[in-house]
Design an enzyme around this catalytic site. Structure first.
Site, mmCIF file in Angstrom:
data_model
loop_
_atom_site.group_PDB
_atom_site.id
_atom_site.type_symbol
_atom_site.label_atom_id
_atom_site.label_comp_id
_atom_site.label_asym_id
_atom_site.label_seq_id
_atom_site.Cartn_x
_atom_site.Cartn_y
_atom_site.Cartn_z
ATOM 1 N N LYS A 11 -0.325 -26.790 3.037
ATOM 2 C CA LYS A 11 0.432 -25.942 3.957
ATOM 3 C C LYS A 11 -0.377 -25.560 5.203
ATOM 4 O O LYS A 11 -1.594 -25.754 5.249
ATOM 5 C CB LYS A 11 0.916 -24.700 3.213
ATOM 6 C CG LYS A 11 1.929 -25.031 2.113
ATOM 7 C CD LYS A 11 2.449 -23.781 1.443
ATOM 8 C CE LYS A 11 3.522 -24.096 0.419
ATOM 9 N NZ LYS A 11 4.049 -22.860 -0.197
ATOM 10 N N PHE A 59 13.528 -14.850 0.999
ATOM 11 C CA PHE A 59 12.280 -15.374 1.555
ATOM 12 C C PHE A 59 12.468 -16.614 2.418
ATOM 13 O O PHE A 59 11.509 -17.098 3.026
ATOM 14 C CB PHE A 59 11.290 -15.695 0.421
ATOM 15 C CG PHE A 59 11.783 -16.742 -0.542
ATOM 16 C CD1 PHE A 59 11.622 -18.099 -0.270
ATOM 17 C CD2 PHE A 59 12.411 -16.369 -1.719
ATOM 18 C CE1 PHE A 59 12.084 -19.061 -1.158
ATOM 19 C CE2 PHE A 59 12.869 -17.317 -2.622
ATOM 20 C CZ PHE A 59 12.701 -18.676 -2.330
ATOM 21 N N ARG A 87 0.696 -29.375 -10.957
ATOM 22 C CA ARG A 87 1.085 -27.961 -11.023
ATOM 23 C C ARG A 87 -0.028 -27.136 -11.663
ATOM 24 O O ARG A 87 -0.302 -26.017 -11.239
ATOM 25 C CB ARG A 87 2.409 -27.802 -11.769
ATOM 26 C CG ARG A 87 3.562 -28.465 -10.997
ATOM 27 C CD ARG A 87 4.914 -28.128 -11.536
ATOM 28 N NE ARG A 87 5.253 -26.734 -11.326
ATOM 29 C CZ ARG A 87 5.577 -26.179 -10.152
ATOM 30 N NH1 ARG A 87 5.583 -26.907 -9.051
ATOM 31 N NH2 ARG A 87 5.885 -24.900 -10.076
ATOM 32 N N THR A 93 2.277 -19.694 -8.366
ATOM 33 C CA THR A 93 2.813 -19.578 -7.007
ATOM 34 C C THR A 93 2.233 -18.368 -6.288
ATOM 35 O O THR A 93 1.851 -18.455 -5.121
ATOM 36 C CB THR A 93 4.350 -19.493 -7.053
ATOM 37 O OG1 THR A 93 4.855 -20.657 -7.714
ATOM 38 C CG2 THR A 93 4.941 -19.400 -5.661
ATOM 39 N N ARG A 104 -4.601 -22.556 -5.477
ATOM 40 C CA ARG A 104 -4.048 -21.336 -4.879
ATOM 41 C C ARG A 104 -5.010 -20.164 -4.987
ATOM 42 O O ARG A 104 -5.061 -19.330 -4.084
ATOM 43 C CB ARG A 104 -2.687 -21.022 -5.487
ATOM 44 C CG ARG A 104 -1.632 -22.016 -4.995
ATOM 45 C CD ARG A 104 -0.276 -21.731 -5.547
ATOM 46 N NE ARG A 104 0.746 -22.557 -4.908
ATOM 47 C CZ ARG A 104 1.780 -23.063 -5.555
ATOM 48 N NH1 ARG A 104 1.948 -22.832 -6.848
ATOM 49 N NH2 ARG A 104 2.665 -23.797 -4.915
ATOM 50 N N ASN A 114 0.310 -19.835 0.550
ATOM 51 C CA ASN A 114 -0.368 -20.101 -0.717
ATOM 52 C C ASN A 114 -0.941 -21.517 -0.815
ATOM 53 O O ASN A 114 -1.094 -22.064 -1.897
ATOM 54 C CB ASN A 114 0.543 -19.770 -1.904
ATOM 55 C CG ASN A 114 1.767 -20.657 -1.985
ATOM 56 O OD1 ASN A 114 2.011 -21.503 -1.131
ATOM 57 N ND2 ASN A 114 2.554 -20.459 -3.028
ATOM 58 N N HIS A 117 2.015 -26.958 -1.927
ATOM 59 C CA HIS A 117 3.313 -27.109 -2.602
ATOM 60 C C HIS A 117 3.201 -28.330 -3.491
ATOM 61 O O HIS A 117 2.536 -29.307 -3.140
ATOM 62 C CB HIS A 117 4.438 -27.339 -1.578
ATOM 63 C CG HIS A 117 5.684 -27.908 -2.195
ATOM 64 N ND1 HIS A 117 6.677 -27.120 -2.719
ATOM 65 C CD2 HIS A 117 6.076 -29.199 -2.404
ATOM 66 C CE1 HIS A 117 7.632 -27.896 -3.209
ATOM 67 N NE2 HIS A 117 7.284 -29.164 -3.026
#
Length: 142
Positions: A11, A59, A87, A93, A104, A114, A117
């Site tokens: 991100k 959000f 994951r 998250t 994260r 965070n 993704h």
């Protein structure tokens, strides 16, 4: 175990913080092969399309604004049970709940920023990969 592909985004905050190489090193240390990758700056329309399942949630607008705030890296990772293992290395998250040593926990700036993704299922991975990559942009390696 099944060989799978999963979709990943680094991100805008992690790109701005110059964390791309460190995150890629973690992918490779975890046994993933990066079989497609590119940097792009999402338009509002691209971000809204990618996150369409979240439209109408509180959000959504903030997520779209954040995801269009700077360049991102998108990549396809390949490996055994790639979706779940990716994951696991991403962590929760909410970075406040992410285990130490997860992406994260180590690279997030906030709940929205965070760092990464990842697809949540094989089916969503296929859809997300196709959203950003043509078949001739993916290069499996043995």
């Amino acid at each position: 175990m099944a060989l799978e592909r999963t979709f990943s985004i680094i991100k805008p905050n992690a790109v701005a913080n110059n964390d791309i190489g460190a995150i890629y090193a973690r992918f490779e240390r975890a046994g993933f092969k990066i079989i497609a990758a590119k940097m792009l700056h999402l338009t509002k329309e691209q971000a809204e399309g990618f996150y369409a399942e979240h439209k109408g949630r509180p959000f959504f607008d903030g997520l779209v604004e954040f995801m269009t705030s700077g360049p991102i890296m998108v990549q396809v990772l390949e490996g055994e049970n790639a979706v779940q293992r990716h994951r696991d290395i991403m962590g929760a998250t909410n970075p406040d709940n992410a285990l130490a040593g997860t992406l994260r926990a180590d690279f997030s700036d906030s709940f929205t920023a965070n760092a990464v993704h990842g697809s949540d299922a094989v089916e969503s991975a296929q859809r997300e990969i196709a959203y950003f990559f043509a078949a001739d942009e993916i290069f499996p390696r043995s």
